[in-house]
Design a protein around this motif. Sequence first.
Motif: not given
Length: 279
Positions: A188-200, A252-260, A270-271, A276-278
Amino acid sequence: MDQPTLGILHPGSMGAAVAACAAAHASEVLWCETGRSAASATRAAQFGLTPVAGLPELLDRSDIVISLCPPAAAEDVARDVAAQGFTGVYVEANAINPERSKRIAMLLEPDAVVVDGGVVGSPPVRGKTPTLYLSGPVAATEHIEALFAGTAVQTAVLGTEVGKASALKLAYASFQKTSRVLVALAVGMAREHGVDQELIDVASRRTDSYLSEPQYVAKTAARAWRWGPELEEAADALAAAGLPPEMLRAAASTLARWHDAKDDSELTLTNALDRLAHP
């Protein structure tokens, strides 16, 4: 105990599949349909489990009962079983911390014999072979081993002390589940800066890196409703050992963002990252 009757509490995706594996060595595999969803009923039927009307009947007919339910419900389920005076073998196979396993043993003993259990791996379907780790009285763990002999559920006995199997399960879960949360954050952080594929690409040069498998993030999001409470249990276990629990509580708090996103098999990477971000 020749051809025992097995009761499963409750037949979720793991519980139903595990119980079905035991059918080869059990005279019958029972589940209680009272208060369960239509999805549970369909799943139980698919795995050939026999429905009974209520918990008293299930306990009266069962020699061995396996509890596989959401962690938060483990003690309530055990109290319901204890209230019925169950006298068979009770396998506490939930992802709970060792102290809770010991409390549950105290609830059920001396009427019942309690075996601590922990399932590591995916449900035993489509070639998957999870391991059911056991700790408890020798005679009881031998009965469980015999119940799953030659099936897709492998068994391993860790000793006679209740809590050991739970400790192993949560120790593994602490890494396995938290590492997947870290993948989501890193990608998610890498995607925000356009380097997600490079990270992978960077991660792909290393072996056995979850960062090279970002598609697993969507599966993590769909399972977050179960994994979050499990990591809270693991955090309690860390705290009890004098180790810092903050990392697991944060996960666990991070996972709670995906409760729905509960059990959403159509979720994409992507979804999942967008949620996770919103949240």
